[in-house]
Design an enzyme around this catalytic site. Structure first.
Site, PDB file in Angstrom:
ATOM      1  N   HIS A 179      -1.830  -5.442   1.401  1.00 39.61           N
ATOM      2  CA  HIS A 179      -3.087  -6.155   1.123  1.00 39.61           C
ATOM      3  C   HIS A 179      -2.753  -7.537   0.582  1.00 39.61           C
ATOM      4  O   HIS A 179      -1.791  -7.698  -0.161  1.00 39.61           O
ATOM      5  CB  HIS A 179      -3.913  -5.409   0.061  1.00 39.61           C
ATOM      6  CG  HIS A 179      -5.033  -6.248  -0.475  1.00 39.61           C
ATOM      7  ND1 HIS A 179      -6.258  -6.348   0.153  1.00 39.61           N
ATOM      8  CD2 HIS A 179      -5.099  -7.096  -1.548  1.00 39.61           C
ATOM      9  CE1 HIS A 179      -7.026  -7.200  -0.515  1.00 39.61           C
ATOM     10  NE2 HIS A 179      -6.346  -7.660  -1.557  1.00 39.61           N
TER      11      HIS A 179
ATOM     12  N   THR B 251      -5.284  -7.934  10.525  1.00 36.21           N
ATOM     13  CA  THR B 251      -5.616  -6.642   9.905  1.00 36.21           C
ATOM     14  C   THR B 251      -5.161  -5.463  10.763  1.00 36.21           C
ATOM     15  O   THR B 251      -4.603  -4.484  10.256  1.00 36.21           O
ATOM     16  CB  THR B 251      -7.142  -6.557   9.673  1.00 36.21           C
ATOM     17  OG1 THR B 251      -7.537  -7.674   8.867  1.00 36.21           O
ATOM     18  CG2 THR B 251      -7.532  -5.263   8.997  1.00 36.21           C
TER      19      THR B 251
ATOM     20  N   ASN C 196      -1.837  -0.154   7.415  1.00 33.69           N
ATOM     21  CA  ASN C 196      -1.302  -1.505   7.653  1.00 33.69           C
ATOM     22  C   ASN C 196      -0.485  -2.071   6.493  1.00 33.69           C
ATOM     23  O   ASN C 196      -0.257  -3.269   6.404  1.00 33.69           O
ATOM     24  CB  ASN C 196      -2.414  -2.457   8.117  1.00 33.69           C
ATOM     25  CG  ASN C 196      -3.502  -2.641   7.080  1.00 33.69           C
ATOM     26  OD1 ASN C 196      -3.421  -2.090   5.985  1.00 33.69           O
ATOM     27  ND2 ASN C 196      -4.511  -3.426   7.416  1.00 33.69           N
TER      28      ASN C 196
ATOM     29  N   LYS D 291       0.828  -1.200   0.000  1.00 36.98           N
ATOM     30  CA  LYS D 291       0.000   0.000   0.000  1.00 36.98           C
ATOM     31  C   LYS D 291       0.875   1.267   0.000  1.00 36.98           C
ATOM     32  O   LYS D 291       2.093   1.181   0.221  1.00 36.98           O
ATOM     33  CB  LYS D 291      -0.930  -0.048   1.215  1.00 36.98           C
ATOM     34  CG  LYS D 291      -1.950  -1.201   1.153  1.00 36.98           C
ATOM     35  CD  LYS D 291      -2.786  -1.255   2.411  1.00 36.98           C
ATOM     36  CE  LYS D 291      -3.878  -2.305   2.336  1.00 36.98           C
ATOM     37  NZ  LYS D 291      -4.685  -2.356   3.588  1.00 36.98           N
TER      38      LYS D 291
ATOM     39  N   GLU E   5      -9.251 -10.406  -7.852  1.00 35.83           N
ATOM     40  CA  GLU E   5      -8.310  -9.295  -7.710  1.00 35.83           C
ATOM     41  C   GLU E   5      -7.191  -9.367  -8.749  1.00 35.83           C
ATOM     42  O   GLU E   5      -6.768  -8.333  -9.278  1.00 35.83           O
ATOM     43  CB  GLU E   5      -7.756  -9.287  -6.276  1.00 35.83           C
ATOM     44  CG  GLU E   5      -8.850  -8.922  -5.267  1.00 35.83           C
ATOM     45  CD  GLU E   5      -8.463  -9.155  -3.811  1.00 35.83           C
ATOM     46  OE1 GLU E   5      -7.309  -9.547  -3.532  1.00 35.83           O
ATOM     47  OE2 GLU E   5      -9.335  -8.942  -2.939  1.00 35.83           O
TER      48      GLU E   5
ATOM     49  N   TYR F  18     -12.330  -2.786  -3.335  1.00 37.25           N
ATOM     50  CA  TYR F  18     -12.828  -2.869  -1.952  1.00 37.25           C
ATOM     51  C   TYR F  18     -14.364  -2.857  -1.894  1.00 37.25           C
ATOM     52  O   TYR F  18     -14.931  -2.444  -0.876  1.00 37.25           O
ATOM     53  CB  TYR F  18     -12.248  -1.726  -1.116  1.00 37.25           C
ATOM     54  CG  TYR F  18     -10.824  -1.969  -0.648  1.00 37.25           C
ATOM     55  CD1 TYR F  18     -10.500  -3.122   0.088  1.00 37.25           C
ATOM     56  CD2 TYR F  18      -9.813  -1.047  -0.894  1.00 37.25           C
ATOM     57  CE1 TYR F  18      -9.202  -3.345   0.535  1.00 37.25           C
ATOM     58  CE2 TYR F  18      -8.507  -1.268  -0.440  1.00 37.25           C
ATOM     59  CZ  TYR F  18      -8.207  -2.415   0.275  1.00 37.25           C
ATOM     60  OH  TYR F  18      -6.925  -2.638   0.729  1.00 37.25           O
TER      61      TYR F  18
ATOM     62  N   PHE G 136     -15.294   2.924   7.503  1.00 40.23           N
ATOM     63  CA  PHE G 136     -13.919   3.206   7.077  1.00 40.23           C
ATOM     64  C   PHE G 136     -13.765   3.209   5.553  1.00 40.23           C
ATOM     65  O   PHE G 136     -12.642   3.338   5.058  1.00 40.23           O
ATOM     66  CB  PHE G 136     -12.947   2.200   7.710  1.00 40.23           C
ATOM     67  CG  PHE G 136     -13.202   0.740   7.355  1.00 40.23           C
ATOM     68  CD1 PHE G 136     -12.697   0.182   6.186  1.00 40.23           C
ATOM     69  CD2 PHE G 136     -13.939  -0.068   8.212  1.00 40.23           C
ATOM     70  CE1 PHE G 136     -12.924  -1.151   5.863  1.00 40.23           C
ATOM     71  CE2 PHE G 136     -14.177  -1.404   7.901  1.00 40.23           C
ATOM     72  CZ  PHE G 136     -13.674  -1.943   6.715  1.00 40.23           C
TER      73      PHE G 136
END
Ligand code: IDP
Ligand code: MG
Length: 150
Positions: A116, A92, A113, A10, A127, A50, A58
């Site tokens: 992914h 997570t 975090n 990320k 994905e 997502y 969130f």
């Protein structure tokens, strides 16, 4: 069973200079990198990626986070790699993630975090198709494979 999974470093992982460390962990484990590219995710792609989280509190911050800078997307291949990559990532919330995991060693909060990874064979397929064309996913032999798989 040999599987493929989708993993993404990320924007915080990239901006913090942790890409090499993260890629290195997968390589050292014996996992094959079949595809890798750096890109900036547009909002529309982020929403599709997502989609399962649409409507959650969130969701909007998550879209802002994931589109805030470059990411590094990968297709990883190996025996049971979907589950193995998730285990290597850790929980997570990095505060619950075990030491030795990527999040447990390198991150502090759920909203930052750093990585992914697909959570099932269905999401891996979805994905990978969302982020990569077939021709970007390479087939090649790794000469160390007889020393990784018996
Ligand atoms: P995962 O990435 O471990 O599969 P998911 O529950 O699928 O976790 O959530 C997707 C991402 O959304 C998380 O990695 C994290 O970046 C973000 N996220 C999830 N829950 C929260 C939250 O409660 N606050 C802030 N961000 C969250
Ligand atoms: Mg998830």
């Amino acid at each position: 069973m040999i599987e493929r999974t989708f993993v993404m470093i990320k924007p915080d992982g990239v901006k913090r200079g942790l890409a090499g460390e993260i890629v290195s962990r997968f390589e050292s484990r014996g996992i094959k990198i079949c595809a890798m590219k750096m890109m900036r995710i547009q909002k529309e792609l982020a929403e599709r990626h997502y989609a399962e989280h649409k409507g959650k509190s969130f969701f909007d911050p998550l879209l802002g986070y994931i589109t805030s800078g470059p990411v590094i997307c990968m297709v990883l291949e190996g025996d049971n790699v979907i589950s193995i990559a998730r285990t290597m990532m850790g929980r997570t919330n990095p505060q619950d993630a075990d030491p030795g995991t990527i999040r447990g060693d390198l991150a502090m909060q759920t909203g930052r975090n750093i990585i992914h990874g697909s959570d099932s064979s269905e999401s891996a397929k979805r994905e990978i198709e969302l982020f990569f064309n077939d021709y970007e996913i390479l087939k090649y032999d790794k000469p160390d494979e007889p020393w990784i798989y018996e």
